[in-house]
Design an enzyme around this catalytic site. Structure first.
Site, PDB file in Angstrom:
ATOM      1  N   HIS A 154     -11.413  -0.812   4.211  1.00  0.00           N
ATOM      2  CA  HIS A 154     -11.436  -0.819   2.746  1.00  0.00           C
ATOM      3  C   HIS A 154     -12.384  -1.857   2.163  1.00  0.00           C
ATOM      4  CE1 HIS A 154      -9.064   2.351   1.040  1.00  0.00           C
ATOM      5  NE2 HIS A 154      -8.417   2.359   2.190  1.00  0.00           N
ATOM      6  N   HIS A 209      -9.885   7.330   8.268  1.00  0.00           N
ATOM      7  CA  HIS A 209      -8.447   7.099   8.458  1.00  0.00           C
ATOM      8  C   HIS A 209      -7.940   7.961   9.614  1.00  0.00           C
ATOM      9  CE1 HIS A 209      -6.454   4.477   5.523  1.00  0.00           C
ATOM     10  NE2 HIS A 209      -7.424   4.776   4.676  1.00  0.00           N
ATOM     11  N   HIS A 264      -7.659  -0.515  -4.682  1.00  0.00           N
ATOM     12  CA  HIS A 264      -7.917  -1.068  -3.350  1.00  0.00           C
ATOM     13  C   HIS A 264      -8.722  -2.366  -3.428  1.00  0.00           C
ATOM     14  CE1 HIS A 264      -6.633   3.056  -2.273  1.00  0.00           C
ATOM     15  NE2 HIS A 264      -6.160   2.469  -1.185  1.00  0.00           N
ATOM     16  N   HIS A 307       0.838  -1.196   0.000  1.00  0.00           N
ATOM     17  CA  HIS A 307       0.000   0.000   0.000  1.00  0.00           C
ATOM     18  C   HIS A 307       0.875   1.248   0.000  1.00  0.00           C
ATOM     19  CE1 HIS A 307      -2.752   3.066   1.835  1.00  0.00           C
ATOM     20  NE2 HIS A 307      -3.471   2.625   0.831  1.00  0.00           N
ATOM     21  N   PHE A 344      -0.869   7.691   4.698  1.00  0.00           N
ATOM     22  CA  PHE A 344      -0.865   6.494   3.859  1.00  0.00           C
ATOM     23  C   PHE A 344       0.364   5.611   3.993  1.00  0.00           C
ATOM     24  CE2 PHE A 344      -3.988   8.943   1.125  1.00  0.00           C
ATOM     25  CZ  PHE A 344      -5.060   8.306   1.705  1.00  0.00           C
ATOM     26  N   HIS A 390     -13.808   8.133   3.654  1.00  0.00           N
ATOM     27  CA  HIS A 390     -12.537   7.399   3.595  1.00  0.00           C
ATOM     28  C   HIS A 390     -11.423   8.105   4.370  1.00  0.00           C
ATOM     29  CE1 HIS A 390      -8.522   6.786   1.725  1.00  0.00           C
ATOM     30  NE2 HIS A 390      -8.805   5.545   2.094  1.00  0.00           N
ATOM     31  N   HIS A 447      -4.202   7.292  -5.187  1.00  0.00           N
ATOM     32  CA  HIS A 447      -5.265   8.088  -4.564  1.00  0.00           C
ATOM     33  C   HIS A 447      -5.608   9.287  -5.444  1.00  0.00           C
ATOM     34  CE1 HIS A 447      -3.690   5.928  -0.996  1.00  0.00           C
ATOM     35  NE2 HIS A 447      -4.988   5.713  -0.873  1.00  0.00           N
TER      36      HIS A 447
HETATM   37 CU1  C2O Z   1      -4.926   3.720  -0.032  1.00  0.00          CU
HETATM   38 CU2  C2O Z   1      -7.492   4.044   2.698  1.00  0.00          CU
HETATM   39  O1  C2O Z   1      -6.008   4.157   1.526  1.00  0.00           O
END
Ligand code: C2O
Length: 600
Positions: free
Chosen positions: A372, A342, A217, A186, A359, A338, A208
């Site tokens: 995710h 996080h 994802h 990731h 990230f 999203h 992203h």
């Molecule tokens: Cu690539 Cu929730 O991140």
């Protein structure tokens, strides 16, 4: 022999020994030890791995270069030239401009200052580089893996997830199935570990803030699920989802808060343990509200991000092709919930809200995967809303975009977006639960008369040369600001509205990527008394998850057709857009702001 030639021959002897050492391990051992030996080599010479590969660029990677050979030739003339524009290269229409990372050229990632890990996220590559193209679709009658919401699962099921993650954590550090290795996959795709293919090798790939967000994802969780299922001996195991969009799922699932579990993670905000209700519009300075109010906010917020965001550009993010700068435009749900979830999970007292709040470390927290899994589910739900919404599936470049992952048998697999579109073909489905936000359409906070009075006085003052300061772009967002934005079309017919969405397009520039930034966007609101996230005037929020250390730019799109209907402003020539910086004042600017009409 002169001392000089003695030194020289010793040097060559050493090189030969080194060469032999690497080669014998390669020949005499299984794939896995090969990978080990190679990774060791890479680890020792990190930073030089580009060099190591470039000599083999054409010969060692038949798979990589062959598929591209049809359109690779025109690039040769450009090799080494910086700042080539895509238009100067892609003159022919039928040339693929799909994004594909140059995995052999993986390099250190870009980290924020004060990062808590090293910048090395490159996966270990097998030597010689062997790549398999994905073909393992589920057999038509095979049982499907069913991903369920955690709040409906029992201890027994969750124990499997715990066990799988515990095994992954215990694997040798350089096994691609190892837990941290998975997290690094990731990291490498998010923080610029991979360059684009030549001649755009100066552009780093970021999955992203573009149309790659959902498919990347999806594949990432897919392989994680296969690896995990294989390690626990249950190929039908499905990664459950954290349904923060349903009322029962609006807290951190309790299994993740048990300090004795492999699902526990120490770098999390201790204030947000269950039964604390998640704030889908979260920011570090948020004041907590009552639980009932929070649930109401969350549902209205979900409605805006899913239902109102009814074009692909607004929901999925912007078009991103070979030769394009990264982060063209960020999708609605990617922004929030999203990004906000996080940050809600990560530690508010660490500079980048590690681990989930940034990230490069996010996937080190086991809660990343159910988070995710839910986003992947919402992608599917969005596509089916209104009897079927249009995504990018007519665009060959989107469909041909590629990623690379290890499977459970340690094969390096190349996948594309085309093969990700039908989850049944990938062998899984989501157990459907109620969507309590589906009818949570927002109401205006004031009466029509109040809105009109407010707007009229604002427009009058904006035309009065004595009181107006002309808005100059780029506009540094260091305090609340209201901008009058012209609507090129007013009073659109029903048919026009069905065909085209009215979209507020904001160019985001000078965004400090290493900082936490959030600003809210309001339409025809009262600047002195801005509406809350459950009201129609609050149309959205821009929130960033720290990416690296550079300044970046992107676009932020908000669909406003329905909002203008609710606010009875469809006849108006202008809308008043208020931008309210919430976190990171002055750390982002608006390059331009306008209304566009985007086909659905
Ligand atoms: Cu690539 Cu929730 O991140």
């Amino acid at each position: 022999m002169s001392p000089f030639s003695r030194v020289l021959s010793t040097f060559f002897a050493l090189i030969i020994v080194l060469f032999f050492l690497i080669n014998t391990t390669t020949i005499s051992s299984s794939l896995f030890t090969k990978i080990n030996a190679f990774s060791h080599f890479l680890a020792t010479f990190h930073g030089k791995n580009n060099h190591h590969y470039s000599s083999n660029d054409q010969t060692d990677q038949p798979n990589l270069s062959l598929r591209r050979s049809t359109w690779r030739n025109p690039f040769i003339a450009f090799k080494g030239i910086n700042d080539i524009s895509p238009s100067s290269v892609f003159t022919k229409k039928n040339i693929s401009r799909a994004i594909s990372p140059d995995i052999a050229k993986c390099g250190p990632v870009e980290l924020p200052p004060n990062a808590i890990t090293l910048p090395y996220c490159c996966p270990i590559l097998p030597s010689p580089l062997k790549i398999i193209d994905f073909k393992e679709f589920a057999k038509p009658n095979a049982p499907l893996r069913v991903r369920k919401p955690i709040h409906l699962l029992d201890d027994e099921y969750m124990a499997k997830l715990e066990k799988g993650i515990a095994i992954m954590k215990s694997l040798p550090e350089n096994d691609p199935r190892n837990y941290i290795q998975q997290a690094k996959v990731h990291c490498v795709y998010c923080n610029g570990g991979y360059p684009q293919k030549p001649p755009f090798q100066n552009l780093k790939i970021d999955i992203h803030r573009s149309w790659l967000f959902y498919p990347f994802h999806r594949w990432y969780i897919y392989f994680f699920e296969r690896i995990l299922g294989n390690l626990i001996g249950d190929p039908n195991f499905a990664v459950p989802y954290w349904s923060w969009d349903s009322i029962e799922g609006m807290q951190m699932p309790k299994y993740f808060a048990n300090p004795n579990s492999s699902l526990y993670h120490h770098l999390r905000d201790p204030r947000h343990l269950p039964p604390y209700i998640v704030d889908l519009n979260y920011h570090v300075n948020a004041e907590s509200t009552t639980q009932d109010q929070q649930v109401k906010y969350n549902l209205a917020f979900m409605y805006k991000q899913m239902v109102l965001a009814d074009t692909k550009e607004v929901f999925m993010g912007g078009v991103y092709r070979h030769g394009d700068q990264a982060q063209p435009a960020i999708g609605s749900v990617e922004l929030a919930p999203h990004n906000t979830v996080h940050k809600w999970v990560g530690r508010a007292d660490l500079p980048s809200q590690e681990d989930m709040g940034t990230f490069y470390t996010a996937a080190r927290d086991p809660i990343f995967y159910p988070h995710h899994s839910n986003l992947d589910r919402l992608w599917g739900i969005w596509t089916s809303l209104d009897g079927g919404r249009k995504d990018y599936r007519d665009d060959q470049d989107w469909l041909d975009s590629e990623f690379f992952f290890y499977d459970e048998n340690l094969n390096l697999v190349r996948v594309n977006i085309r093969d990700s579109l039908d989850t049944k073909k990938l062998g899984y489905v989501y157990e459907e639960v109620e969507l309590p936000w589906l009818n949570a359409s927002p109401k205006p906070s004031r009466s029509k008369l109040q809105r009109q009075e407010k707007k009229a006085s604002l427009l009058a003052s904006s035309q009065d040369p004595m009181t107006t300061t002309i808005t100059k772009f780029p506009l540094v967002l260091d305090s609340k600001v209201s901008v009058v934005v012209n609507r090129p079309k007013k009073l659109r017919s029903k048919l026009e509205k069905e065909r085209e969405e009215e979209v507020l397009v904001m160019e985001i520039v000078d965004l400090h990527s290493d900082k936490d930034v959030k600003f809210d966007v309001h339409v025809d609101d009262d600047e002195e008394m801005l509406s809350g996230p459950d009201k129609a005037e609050f149309v959205g929020t821009f929130t960033s998850v720290p990416h690296g250390s550079h300044k970046s730019k992107t676009k932020y799109l908000v669909a406003i057709s329905k909002v203008l209907e609710i606010l009875e402003a469809e006849e108006d020539e202008n809308i008043v857009v208020t931008l309210a910086p919430i976190v990171g004042k002055g750390l982002v600017s608006i390059g331009s702001i306008m209304v566009e009409y985007i086909p659905k």
